[in-house]
Write a protein that holds these residues in place. Structure first.
Motif, PDB file in Angstrom:
ATOM      1  N   TYR A 154       0.809  -1.216   0.000  1.00 47.95           N
ATOM      2  CA  TYR A 154       0.000   0.000   0.000  1.00 47.95           C
ATOM      3  C   TYR A 154       0.844   1.270   0.000  1.00 47.95           C
ATOM      4  CZ  TYR A 154      -3.755  -3.246   1.000  1.00 47.95           C
ATOM      5  OH  TYR A 154      -4.633  -4.292   0.922  1.00 47.95           O
ATOM      6  N   ILE A 156       3.683   3.359  -2.116  1.00 43.97           N
ATOM      7  CA  ILE A 156       4.368   3.450  -3.408  1.00 43.97           C
ATOM      8  C   ILE A 156       5.798   3.886  -3.153  1.00 43.97           C
ATOM      9  CG2 ILE A 156       4.340   4.515  -5.704  1.00 43.97           C
ATOM     10  CD1 ILE A 156       1.369   4.937  -5.415  1.00 43.97           C
ATOM     11  N   TRP A 190       2.829  -6.709  -8.934  1.00 45.36           N
ATOM     12  CA  TRP A 190       2.237  -5.378  -8.996  1.00 45.36           C
ATOM     13  C   TRP A 190       2.545  -4.671  -7.672  1.00 45.36           C
ATOM     14  CZ3 TRP A 190       0.032  -2.504 -12.650  1.00 45.36           C
ATOM     15  CH2 TRP A 190      -0.751  -1.409 -12.270  1.00 45.36           C
ATOM     16  N   TYR A 191       2.886  -3.431  -7.637  1.00 46.28           N
ATOM     17  CA  TYR A 191       2.852  -2.347  -8.585  1.00 46.28           C
ATOM     18  C   TYR A 191       4.208  -2.272  -9.280  1.00 46.28           C
ATOM     19  CZ  TYR A 191       2.575   2.689  -9.816  1.00 46.28           C
ATOM     20  OH  TYR A 191       2.604   3.893 -10.438  1.00 46.28           O
ATOM     21  N   THR A 194       7.572   0.091  -8.848  1.00 45.88           N
ATOM     22  CA  THR A 194       8.325   0.079  -7.595  1.00 45.88           C
ATOM     23  C   THR A 194       9.408  -1.001  -7.607  1.00 45.88           C
ATOM     24  OG1 THR A 194       6.757  -1.435  -6.530  1.00 45.88           O
ATOM     25  CG2 THR A 194       6.365   0.929  -6.283  1.00 45.88           C
ATOM     26  N   SER A 209       0.104   5.083 -12.423  1.00 42.39           N
ATOM     27  CA  SER A 209      -0.991   4.978 -11.457  1.00 42.39           C
ATOM     28  C   SER A 209      -1.160   3.541 -10.993  1.00 42.39           C
ATOM     29  CB  SER A 209      -2.298   5.472 -12.091  1.00 42.39           C
ATOM     30  OG  SER A 209      -3.395   5.214 -11.238  1.00 42.39           O
ATOM     31  N   LYS A 210      -1.523   3.377  -9.701  1.00 39.32           N
ATOM     32  CA  LYS A 210      -1.797   2.043  -9.173  1.00 39.32           C
ATOM     33  C   LYS A 210      -3.192   1.572  -9.564  1.00 39.32           C
ATOM     34  CE  LYS A 210      -0.024   0.376  -5.473  1.00 39.32           C
ATOM     35  NZ  LYS A 210       0.329   0.023  -4.084  1.00 39.32           N
ATOM     36  N   ASN A 215      -4.081   3.292 -16.665  1.00 39.61           N
ATOM     37  CA  ASN A 215      -2.889   3.117 -17.489  1.00 39.61           C
ATOM     38  C   ASN A 215      -3.272   2.530 -18.849  1.00 39.61           C
ATOM     39  OD1 ASN A 215      -0.797   3.646 -15.277  1.00 39.61           O
ATOM     40  ND2 ASN A 215      -1.953   1.957 -14.386  1.00 39.61           N
TER      41      ASN A 215
END
Length: 235
Positions: A154, A156, A190-191, A194, A209-210, A215
């Motif tokens: 959670y 980034i 994911w994400y 990172t 964007s998460k 995207n």
């Protein structure tokens, strides 16, 4: 896993992991194991969300694995983990579980015990959270080390497998002549952005964007492929 519920969630998860890791499994414990060598280091990397069809090594049109292409690698492109989620696939990978006996993934010891019986010092280096479905195998090792215990899905923030390398180097320098080192990487989880640094980001544009729907398809593919370039560099 968000405030204020994460207090309850963390306690519950801790109890689940503690219970799972303390299970009694005797699959290989009573069998004598021997080894034909006095000195050997075995490194077993558990990948994350890696698609065989996005590896240059397997004929993918992009240069995602240029460094591995220089090595003498044997690739098995048509092998898949039966479950598609980490919490189910890892127990299948480490045990004798298969499509006929899937229950073995949650009732048997892994190959870690076989190595321990043969005199190997076993270490698990984790770049992911501990989950009750494979907590047993993490604690089956003599040593358990977390590379990024403060990271969260959670937040980034950069979360790289390169962070494992100093710990790995230190493990290699241990006095044990026979070592089994398991590395549980963050890989292509994911994400995506990172999990690779700017020097590895060769495919542009990447995601910003998460929220997946925010995207473009091109950005998603580019960012995913960048995670594989990072994995190539790490391995």
């Amino acid at each position: 896993e968000r405030l204020p519920y994460n207090i309850f969630h963390s306690v519950k998860r801790y109890a689940q992991n503690k219970r799972a890791s303390s299970e009694v499994r005797n699959t290989f414990t009573t069998l004598p194991q021997t080894t034909g060598t006095d000195s050997l280091t075995v490194v077993f990397v558990i990948g994350e969300s890696l698609r065989a069809d996005h590896l240059q090594l397997n004929g993918y049109h992009r240069e995602t694995t240029p460094l591995l292409m220089e090595e003498k690698c044997i690739s098995l492109p048509n092998i898949y983990s039966e479950p598609c989620y980490t919490h189910l696939s890892v127990p299948h990978i480490l045990t004798r579980a298969d499509s006929i006996h899937p229950e073995r993934a949650f009732t048997e010891q892994s190959f870690v015990t076989i190595f321990k019986q043969a005199g190997y010092k076993t270490t698990w280096i984790a770049n992911q959270d501990e989950i009750d479905t494979y907590s047993y195998f993490m604690h089956e090792c003599d040593t358990l080390i977390y590379a990024n215990s403060s990271k969260s899905l959670y937040i980034i923030d950069k979360w790289l497998d390169a962070d494992i390398l100093p710990i790995y180097d230190e493990t290699l320098r241990s006095n044990n002549a026979k070592k089994l080192i398991l590395i549980h990487s963050i890989g292509s989880h994911w994400y995506y952005t990172t999990h690779f640094d700017e020097q590895t980001s060769k495919f542009k544009p990447d995601i910003k964007s998460k929220i997946v729907q925010s995207n473009t398809h091109e950005e998603l593919i580019n960012s995913y492929d960048n995670t594989i370039v990072e994995t190539d560099k790490f391995i």
